[in-house]
Structures are given as C-alpha cells and as structure tokens.
Design a protein around this motif. Sequence first.
Motif, PDB file in Angstrom:
ATOM      1  N   LEU A 155     -10.967  -6.225  21.465  1.00  0.00           N
ATOM      2  CA  LEU A 155      -9.926  -6.346  22.239  1.00  0.00           C
ATOM      3  C   LEU A 155     -10.119  -6.537  23.937  1.00  0.00           C
ATOM      4  N   GLN A 166      -3.958 -10.983  22.084  1.00  0.00           N
ATOM      5  CA  GLN A 166      -3.247 -10.465  21.039  1.00  0.00           C
ATOM      6  C   GLN A 166      -3.086 -11.124  19.569  1.00  0.00           C
ATOM      7  N   LEU A 169      -6.362 -11.356  17.988  1.00  0.00           N
ATOM      8  CA  LEU A 169      -7.356 -10.046  17.677  1.00  0.00           C
ATOM      9  C   LEU A 169      -7.067  -9.874  16.031  1.00  0.00           C
TER      10      LEU A 169
END
Length: 462
Positions: A155, A166, A169
């Motif tokens: 991240l 996001q 990920l």
Amino acid sequence: MTNPILATDSYKQSHFRQYPPEAEMISAYVEARPGGASDQVLFLGLQPYLIDYLGRPVTRADVDEAEALCAAHGVPFNRAGWSTIVADHGGHLPLEIRALPEGMVVPAGVPLVQVENTDPRMPWLTTFVETALLRAVWYPSTVATMSWQCRQVILAGLERTSDDPQGQLPFKLHDFGARGVSSAESAGLGGMAHLVNFQGTDTMEALLAARRYYDADIAGFSIPAAEHSTITSWGRAREAEAYRTMLDAFDGQGRLVAVVSDSYDLDAAVRDIWGGSLRAQVLGRQGTLVVRPDSGDPIETPLRTIAALWEAFGGSVNAKGFRVLDPHVRVIQGDGMTLETIGRLIDRLVETGFAIDNIAFGMGAGLLQKVNRDTLRFAMKANAMRDADGVWHDVFKSPATDPAKASKAGRQAVVLRDGAMVAARRDTVAADEDLMRPVWRNGQMLVRHTFAQVRARAAARP
C-alpha cells in the motif's frame, strides 16, 4: 483424529490430579507475547475452532477410546471427569470463552482470548484445551499478520506511485501456497487468513474455509494461468504457438491470463515473442496478458521484464509521474517473494520510475508454511484460580532465567487508553469497558463474525 479428549498433549491427561484441592475454577488467556516478528497481530481463527472442535460434543465412545489409549500409553485418565461431561453436559465442554472481535489488529502483549471452566468440579478443563485452542489461533493469526504486513508495504508503494491505490490493492498479493503446506486443513485456514487482507488466491480450500466458518459467499478470485508443463509440452520450437494458444483460449472483455515465460529464455520470450511475433495479437485482445518470470534474481528479473515490456508496448505516465504499462500487459512475480523482497522490489521500481500498478506479487510456502508458534511468540497461560469460597487468586509465572516469559496475573480485560488497546486486570475496569466479550458458553456460540466484518476490522488499521 477427531476425538476431542485426545486433541491435547499427553501430560495434560494427568493434570486433573495436580491442581490444589480448593481449586474450583481456572482462568487462562492467549496472547502473542512481545518480541516476535511483528509488534501488531491480526487476530483470527477462534471461530473455526468453536465450530469444528467445541461444537462437537464428547461421546461415551470417545471416553472409552481415550481411556484405552491412555492406559496403553502410560498416562492417567480422568474417566470420572469425562463421563460427567457426557452425562451432565450432553458432551459439551463446560467452558466460557471471551475474546476480542476477530479481524482486530492488536498490539503484541494484549490478550486475545480468555477461557474459564463453568463447572466447579472441573478446574482442570481450562488448560486441557490449550493444545487445540492455541494451535487453532496461532496459525491463522500468524499468516494473517504476515499477509497484513505485506499489505502495508504494498500500500505504501501504491500510495507513492499509483493514481488508484485502493483500487489496485486487493489483488496485489496472490496466494500460491496450497501445495507447500502440511495439510488440507492448513491450506484452508492459512489461505483464508491471507484473504482477510487480499482477494487473490489459488488455494481453493481457502474459499471453502471462509464460506464454512465466516459465511463468505466467495472470498477470493483467480484467473486462467499457464504452468511449465502446459508450455513445455509444445516443445521449444513451438514456444510461440503455446503462447498464442493461451491468448486465443482466454480472450474476452476485461479477461486476464497469466503465462509463465521463463521455460527457456525469459528475455528472448519477452523481446521476440510477446514484444515481437505476438505483439499485435496482445494489443488486439480485449484482456490483459500477465507475464510471469519464475526464475532468476527475484528483484532484477521482474524489473528487467517490466522494462522490456515498456520498450515493446509503451504505456503512459500517470499523475504522480510514474510509468504505467499499456493496459494489455502486466507482470506477476511469485518466485522468491517475501516481506523483505517485496519491499526491495517496490523500492527498485520506484527508483526506476515505474508505478506499482505494473506488477502483482505472489507467495507460496513463504506465506502459509514458513511460520510457527514462535514467529509471533504465541502462548496460553493460567492467570487466576477461584477457590471454594468464591475468591479469585492470582496465578502467574515469572522465570528468573527469562523475564520475557513472565505471564499476566489476574483475570484479564482489554481496554482503550489514549486510543490504544492495552491489557488490564478485569477486576479494575467496568464491564462495558472490556473489549473482550463472551463468544462461547457451554456448547453455545454467542457471537458469529462474518468474513466481511473480519475484513473491515483488519482494513481499519493503517
């Protein structure tokens, strides 16, 4: 290996004769002691133990089998105690278990679980279940924690280099560990633990485990992928035809296909086949080709592969100034990946101006098998004894030879202090302050977590 009376260490069979005569109840707790591989622990695995082990009542046949085995083995057997459990409790162990919510990321040294017997005739029962309970908790918690650590590293790289951290990920770390573990149960529990943090897996037992124990519909996903046998069966002279077959077979809108490309000469395959004879077909597909190096230096080889794909296919520079390959091509690196090498590879990609969007990482036995109880220093220790007068007495150890193994005295609670979870004596805090809540009592599950809840708690910690 389904008899719960035998899911313990041999010496536990003799402990019913060893507690003080005034003992009626014993309290014990589970923690990951400080000093392990992580100062934070992602708690997971109690619920499968409750469902599969404590949820199965002891039978008279279990008692008979255990008595015969213990007699031959040379250890005492508590026939009266286990017969009472069958007769008076319907075979359900008279225990109360309190625990933190699963999925919480907890500082090392904070209790995760606390166990007490509820039948005063059986103070020996609390610690009798240590072996099975500790085994049930330490393994998925350790795998989940290692995966969570990888998530933080990945991240951080995405936040530095990607326009959509996001969104990228969930599929950045893929589990390839099923063949490298000791059992199907390990594959299921360990693979499920990884899926708390990511959604990519090739461990199908993990999908079953998440469905059975945490009511997940489908917890993970995969894509069609080649292995060396499917490529090398074509022979070296037809390597390009093997690759073309993969492109033809799995074309489609948004479809990904992974092709291992180092069977003979990775650099030549990327330069002359993917970036040469098959370049137009790759660019004409409606999906993405994921090139998989599977040998060589685990840092420089995937970096060189990404650079060669950039030369062949180009791409764009994102808003953060990092290069992103044409969306028709990506790379996955599974060989040699650990928490340390993932961090090093990310650093090298950043140094050379490539976004982490370009690559996914895979881990096998390093994720699911190369862990043990000492990785996070898990232990279960008795911390209090109640006598016949109803008075609780502290129980603890404090070895002069290893102060780090000192245990906590008194029944434990977990409370928030200045925003951090800390251990406290239960008799010093209000009941509603304690984050550990009853989850099991005398054969009845009081709380059942869903996989979505577990994931949300794990993701809530930065």
